[in-house]
Design a protein around this motif. Structure first.
Motif, PDB file in Angstrom:
ATOM      1  N   GLU A 294       0.787  -1.229   0.000  1.00  0.00           N
ATOM      2  CA  GLU A 294       0.000   0.000   0.000  1.00  0.00           C
ATOM      3  C   GLU A 294       0.822   1.284   0.000  1.00  0.00           C
ATOM      4  N   PRO A 295       1.955   1.365   0.743  1.00  0.00           N
ATOM      5  CA  PRO A 295       2.693   2.647   0.751  1.00  0.00           C
ATOM      6  C   PRO A 295       3.127   3.125  -0.626  1.00  0.00           C
ATOM      7  N   TYR A 296       3.314   2.223  -1.589  1.00  0.00           N
ATOM      8  CA  TYR A 296       3.767   2.609  -2.921  1.00  0.00           C
ATOM      9  C   TYR A 296       2.659   2.498  -3.975  1.00  0.00           C
ATOM     10  N   SER A 297       1.457   2.188  -3.572  1.00  0.00           N
ATOM     11  CA  SER A 297       0.352   2.036  -4.519  1.00  0.00           C
ATOM     12  C   SER A 297      -0.430   3.335  -4.643  1.00  0.00           C
ATOM     13  N   THR A 298      -1.142   3.470  -5.747  1.00  0.00           N
ATOM     14  CA  THR A 298      -2.000   4.632  -5.981  1.00  0.00           C
ATOM     15  C   THR A 298      -3.389   4.145  -6.354  1.00  0.00           C
ATOM     16  N   ASP A 299      -4.289   5.102  -6.617  1.00  0.00           N
ATOM     17  CA  ASP A 299      -5.637   4.722  -7.050  1.00  0.00           C
ATOM     18  C   ASP A 299      -5.612   4.033  -8.397  1.00  0.00           C
ATOM     19  N   ARG A 300      -4.577   4.305  -9.189  1.00  0.00           N
ATOM     20  CA  ARG A 300      -4.489   3.745 -10.535  1.00  0.00           C
ATOM     21  C   ARG A 300      -3.605   2.515 -10.622  1.00  0.00           C
TER      22      ARG A 300
ATOM     23  N   LEU B 297       6.003   7.639 -23.955  1.00  0.00           N
ATOM     24  CA  LEU B 297       7.256   7.143 -23.380  1.00  0.00           C
ATOM     25  C   LEU B 297       7.458   5.646 -23.615  1.00  0.00           C
ATOM     26  N   GLY B 298       6.432   4.955 -24.067  1.00  0.00           N
ATOM     27  CA  GLY B 298       6.555   3.517 -24.309  1.00  0.00           C
ATOM     28  C   GLY B 298       6.725   2.725 -23.031  1.00  0.00           C
ATOM     29  N   LEU B 299       6.029   3.139 -21.965  1.00  0.00           N
ATOM     30  CA  LEU B 299       6.174   2.479 -20.666  1.00  0.00           C
ATOM     31  C   LEU B 299       5.221   1.307 -20.543  1.00  0.00           C
ATOM     32  N   SER B 300       5.713   0.223 -19.973  1.00  0.00           N
ATOM     33  CA  SER B 300       4.852  -0.911 -19.658  1.00  0.00           C
ATOM     34  C   SER B 300       4.042  -0.587 -18.409  1.00  0.00           C
ATOM     35  N   ASP B 301       3.066  -1.439 -18.101  1.00  0.00           N
ATOM     36  CA  ASP B 301       2.276  -1.231 -16.887  1.00  0.00           C
ATOM     37  C   ASP B 301       3.156  -1.359 -15.643  1.00  0.00           C
ATOM     38  N   LYS B 302       4.162  -2.235 -15.702  1.00  0.00           N
ATOM     39  CA  LYS B 302       5.078  -2.367 -14.564  1.00  0.00           C
ATOM     40  C   LYS B 302       5.860  -1.075 -14.365  1.00  0.00           C
ATOM     41  N   ALA B 303       6.343  -0.481 -15.460  1.00  0.00           N
ATOM     42  CA  ALA B 303       7.073   0.779 -15.361  1.00  0.00           C
ATOM     43  C   ALA B 303       6.172   1.897 -14.850  1.00  0.00           C
ATOM     44  N   LYS B 304       4.935   1.893 -15.283  1.00  0.00           N
ATOM     45  CA  LYS B 304       3.971   2.899 -14.817  1.00  0.00           C
ATOM     46  C   LYS B 304       3.776   2.794 -13.307  1.00  0.00           C
ATOM     47  N   THR B 305       3.658   1.569 -12.805  1.00  0.00           N
ATOM     48  CA  THR B 305       3.485   1.363 -11.362  1.00  0.00           C
ATOM     49  C   THR B 305       4.690   1.875 -10.591  1.00  0.00           C
ATOM     50  N   LEU B 306       5.882   1.567 -11.080  1.00  0.00           N
ATOM     51  CA  LEU B 306       7.094   2.039 -10.411  1.00  0.00           C
ATOM     52  C   LEU B 306       7.189   3.562 -10.444  1.00  0.00           C
ATOM     53  N   LEU B 307       6.870   4.147 -11.590  1.00  0.00           N
ATOM     54  CA  LEU B 307       7.003   5.591 -11.747  1.00  0.00           C
ATOM     55  C   LEU B 307       6.050   6.344 -10.822  1.00  0.00           C
ATOM     56  N   LEU B 308       4.824   5.852 -10.705  1.00  0.00           N
ATOM     57  CA  LEU B 308       3.849   6.541  -9.867  1.00  0.00           C
ATOM     58  C   LEU B 308       4.072   6.282  -8.378  1.00  0.00           C
TER      59      LEU B 308
ATOM     60  N   LEU C 163      15.789   8.023 -17.433  1.00  0.00           N
ATOM     61  CA  LEU C 163      15.734   8.401 -16.020  1.00  0.00           C
ATOM     62  C   LEU C 163      14.471   9.236 -15.845  1.00  0.00           C
ATOM     63  N   LEU C 164      13.499   8.674 -15.166  1.00  0.00           N
ATOM     64  CA  LEU C 164      12.203   9.338 -15.006  1.00  0.00           C
ATOM     65  C   LEU C 164      12.004   9.712 -13.548  1.00  0.00           C
ATOM     66  N   LEU C 165      11.617  10.957 -13.327  1.00  0.00           N
ATOM     67  CA  LEU C 165      11.410  11.456 -11.975  1.00  0.00           C
ATOM     68  C   LEU C 165       9.929  11.669 -11.718  1.00  0.00           C
ATOM     69  N   ASP C 166       9.618  12.205 -10.554  1.00  0.00           N
ATOM     70  CA  ASP C 166       8.237  12.306 -10.083  1.00  0.00           C
ATOM     71  C   ASP C 166       7.334  12.960 -11.132  1.00  0.00           C
ATOM     72  N   MET C 167       6.254  12.235 -11.514  1.00  0.00           N
ATOM     73  CA  MET C 167       5.314  12.753 -12.502  1.00  0.00           C
ATOM     74  C   MET C 167       3.877  12.707 -12.003  1.00  0.00           C
ATOM     75  N   ARG C 168       3.712  12.694 -10.699  1.00  0.00           N
ATOM     76  CA  ARG C 168       2.341  12.623 -10.177  1.00  0.00           C
ATOM     77  C   ARG C 168       1.521  13.857 -10.530  1.00  0.00           C
ATOM     78  N   LYS C 169       2.198  14.990 -10.836  1.00  0.00           N
ATOM     79  CA  LYS C 169       1.470  16.189 -11.252  1.00  0.00           C
ATOM     80  C   LYS C 169       0.747  15.976 -12.577  1.00  0.00           C
TER      81      LYS C 169
END
Length: 820
Positions: A234-240, A732-743, A714-720
């Motif tokens: 949960e600490p690293y999860s989001t609504d998405r 960016l061609g990101l997989s769902d796994k990359a999206k989870t890590l990034l958010l 190198l991708l930084l905080d993009m929650r905005k």
């Protein structure tokens, strides 16, 4: 007191196998698990299925003992790789930082057919001595080794695990290094020299000065109601997004104490197990009228039998335990809370083992799993047992490269971003793309990366529009080009530095520059004009060779055109109708002495751009200038192409920070495309840094060239940009796994520590989140905050240099005399 030789269960080690006194044969593997946080739900499921399949090929009578050893270590000063003051300060900052070092082993033990099952009342540790028994016969042994080979191949074929069999020295140890048996008995970590410690087992387990506690999952009543291959963290999860960790990871890397997590699976005769359970069900049936508990147990056994018969699952017995220890009394008193909390995360009940702790500890010795007390195990299926296997390890370190930090502990992690991944095939080019919202830490990350590359001998050229690299450039003694009214930007493309010659590349660079200055469109010239300018450049350098007193610059070239080259034209060697020299001189006059831009091409300092290793071009004040900006960008690009082609064997990087929009608009989009496609062949790196998501989404240069040809991101905080993230993910061609890590970036940063997280994505194959945690000296050198930069400049002026100024300012901040 008893000498361990009398009850030592391991008889000998030979041919890569451990032979026990009871006739058991054990072979061992070192297992390399995926890094924590890098596996998706699909990855965990595939890994789970591979383990279940691997267990299915093991023979009846085999014990699978998986041991995960987590030993707390500290970062040592001997790990410092570079000695300059800034890097040294960074290494000293993290010396002594504590982290969990993880080692994982699998022990496969084959019991003799006639071996009596052990229990808490019948265990070899309760005996005064052990006599060796006969070893299993050759036919049984060959079948066991064949099944182990199949087991190994299935796990390797999963593509997510690394397996290597341990040899004799790794099992038994040598005079200078401890083997796995010594490590377990005396609680030794990786790299620790062998040491013999007293082991106390009477009322508690005590090894040397360390007190131990044992917590078990040994009964179905203590197990969670549901289990699976993964958990949502949960600490690293989001609504998405749902951030996945292994089901047993709370008992592994997330349990912050010295501990060994042991997982046992006992492979028996499936048909015999079912017959025994059928008999048990009948007994419970006959007793169900006397107790509701018996009726519930009968139904549970019946459900188990129905599932075993209908699905063909492999029935096994299993046991899981955590052995934790500490020499600190305060930490020891908190062990129960830590383990209990970890058990609660997976829905299990924590049971502290007391009376049977010595027997379980003894059976945990590598090679002695067959002596496990079976009354402390429970019936289950291989699928459920595999859920409790720890399937994640710590973050791995390359040993050299960019220093980042482990997300969990902040331990320094050195990453080779370019050379190693190119050799291994993880990436096919070294190009870099950096993206993040405003304030996410892009400039700090790029400063850190550029300094790391500079320390390794690379040539670094940076194009900036915000002054983000001034501090680092001053610290490294590089060239810093910027435009102000008092000190306008100056170049000298006509100067040939030491080691350089007037070759084809240099001539083409000068021709491109002169044609761009002369013609509105650099491609709007005829063949005669091109040849005439080429001839003029050649004759000019011949003239310089005869007249060494003439300083090479645009002014002397302009004088040469007016006088010497005019004579060439008069001799008829150049036709006036084909080449209008008067028009050329008129158009170029603003760049000649006395002209509006006479400073631009006549610099007398910072001349040797080819051999200077750190150069920054700050273009903020001229990015909207119709004349200066195109000229400056041409000089920059041609200069980097010269470095790229002439500096053989050296790494080069061109980092374009936010200036790419202006560069693309000034007609240099074709150069960016050329650079990204070509720089790989010259051991170079093209890096682009941006925060403008709208430009990112709409720019064909970014979508078609930069992102497609940048294997390292190198991708930084993009929650905005959460509301635009689907489109951003596509670009960016990101997989769902990359999206989870990034958010997940910066969602659960350690309290009291100042850092920003970043995500590394290399070729879609390696994705991980790291801390970009800097020491105070590094932060002061890289900061882009105006008030902080002013303090650094003031201290640099006071102490005679930026390095001394940063050191003095950092000392005052640490002492509390000054605040940032």
């Amino acid at each position: 007191m008893m000498e361990i030789e009398k009850i030592m269960p391991i008889w000998k080690v030979e041919n890569g196998a451990m032979l026990s006194m009871a006739g058991d044969v054990t072979i061992a593997y070192s297992l390399r698990l995926p890094e924590i946080g890098t596996s998706s739900a699909k990855d965990f499921e595939g890994l789970h299925q591979a383990i279940v399949k691997a267990m299915g090929v093991l023979q009846p009578g085999t014990v699978l003992h998986k041991a995960d050893w987590f030993v707390r270590r500290s970062v040592g000063l001997n790990e410092v790789k570079r000695q300059d003051s800034l890097a040294g300060a960074g290494e000293r900052e993290f010396a002594g930082r504590s982290f969990l070092d993880h080692e994982c082993f699998i022990f496969l033990t084959r019991k003799p057919a006639a071996r009596k099952l052990s229990s808490s009342a019948y265990s070899n540790i309760l005996r005064k001595s052990i006599a060796p028994a006969s070893v299993a016969d050759e036919k049984l042994l060959s079948g066991f080794l064949a099944s182990c080979g199949q087991f190994e191949r299935i796990l390797l074929d999963s593509g997510m695990l690394g397996l290597s069999r341990l040899g004799d020295d790794a099992l038994s140890g040598t005079a200078g290094s401890a083997g796995v048996i010594e490590k377990y008995c005396f609680l030794l970590g990786r790299g620790q020299r062998p040491v013999i410690r007293d082991v106390h087992l009477q009322d508690e387990i005590r090894v040397g000065r360390a007190r131990c506690e044992l917590y078990t999952l040994a009964d179905v009543v203590h197990l969670p109601a549901l289990c699976g291959s993964r958990l949502t963290y949960e600490p690293y999860s989001t609504d998405r997004t749902s951030y996945s960790i292994g089901f047993a990871t709370p008992l592994g890397m997330l349990l912050d104490c010295n501990h060994v997590y042991s997982q046992y699976v006992f492979i028996g005769d499936g048909r015999k197990t079912i017959r025994e359970l059928e008999a048990k069900k009948l007994r419970l049936q006959s007793l169900s009228g006397y107790s509701r508990e018996n009726a519930v147990s009968r139904d549970a056994v019946n459900d188990f039998l129905n599932e075993a018969v209908s699905t063909g699952k492999l029935p096994v017995r299993a046991h899981f335990n955590v052995l934790c220890w500490s020499e600190d009394p305060l930490e020891f008193s908190d062990l129960r809370n830590k383990v209990g909390s970890a058990m609660a995360r997976i829905g299990a009940e924590c049971k502290q083992e007391t009376d049977g702790a010595a027997q379980i500890w003894f059976s945990g010795m590598p090679g002695n799993a067959a002596d496990f007390p079976m009354n402390d195990s429970f019936d289950t299926f291989a699928e459920q047992a595999a859920c409790f296997f720890n399937m994640e390890s710590g973050v791995r370190c390359d040993g050299s490269g960019l220093r980042l930090g482990d997300r969990l502990s902040g331990r320094p992690i050195f990453l080779d971003l370019f050379q190693g991944p190119m050799k291994s095939g993880r990436i096919t080019n070294r190009n870099l793309f950096v993206c993040g919202s405003s304030g996410a830490g892009k400039s700090l990350a790029m400063n850190h990366l550029l300094r790391s590359l500079y320390d390794e001998g690379a040539h670094c050229v940076t194009v900036d529009v915000g002054g983000s690299y001034r501090g680092l450039c001053d610290l490294l003694g590089g060239y810093y080009f910027s435009y102000t009214e008092a000190n306008p930007i100056r170049f000298n493309p006509f100067y040939i530095g030491e080691g350089d010659v007037l070759d084809i590349e240099k001539k083409e660079s000068l021709k491109t520059l002169l044609l761009s200055l002369w013609k509105k469109d650099a491609d709007d010239y005829n063949r005669a004009e091109y040849v005439a300018i080429s001839t003029a450049i050649t004759l000019y350098y011949e003239y310089l060779a005869v007249h060494p007193e003439v300083f090479p610059c645009f002014n002397s070239f302009y004088d040469f055109l007016m006088h010497e080259y005019m004579e060439v034209m008069k001799d008829g060697k150049v036709k006036e109708k084909d080449f209008d020299l008067v028009n050329l001189l008129y158009v170029l006059n603003p760049y000649y002495k006395g002209g509006e831009f006479d400073y631009l091409l006549n610099a007398s300092e910072n001349l040797d751009l080819l051999n200077e290793r750190f150069i920054v071009f700050e273009l903020d004040n001229i990015r909207g200038h119709e004349i200066l900006f195109p000229v400056v960008t041409i000089i920059i690009m041609e200069m980097f192409v010269s470095k790229m082609r002439k500096l053989k064997g050296l790494r080069k990087i061109l980092a374009i920070d936010e200036a790419w929009v202006a560069i693309a608009k000034s007609g240099m989009a074709h150069f960016i495309r050329y650079l990204y496609k070509t720089v790989r062949k010259f051991n170079g790196i093209a890096a682009l840094i941006t925060q403008e998501v709208d430009d990112l989404i709409s720019s064909p240069i970014i979508k078609e060239t930069v992102i497609n040809l940048s294997d390292t991101k190198l991708l930084l905080d993009m929650r905005k940009f959460m509301n635009k993230f689907d489109k951003l993910q596509e670009v960016l061609g990101l997989s769902d796994k990359a999206k989870t890590l990034l958010l997940s970036l910066n969602k659960d940063n350690a309290k009291g520590e100042n850092y920003r997280e970043l995500m590394l994505d290399q070729g879609g194959q390696h994705m991980q989140v790291y801390r970009n945690q800097l020491c105070l000296e590094e932060y002061l050198a890289y900061t882009t905050e105006e008030s902080e930069k002013m303090q650094v400049e003031a201290f640099a002026a006071l102490h005679g240099g930026i390095a001394a100024g940063i050191a003095a300012l950092a000392a005052e901040i640490r002492s509390g005399k000054r605040k940032l």
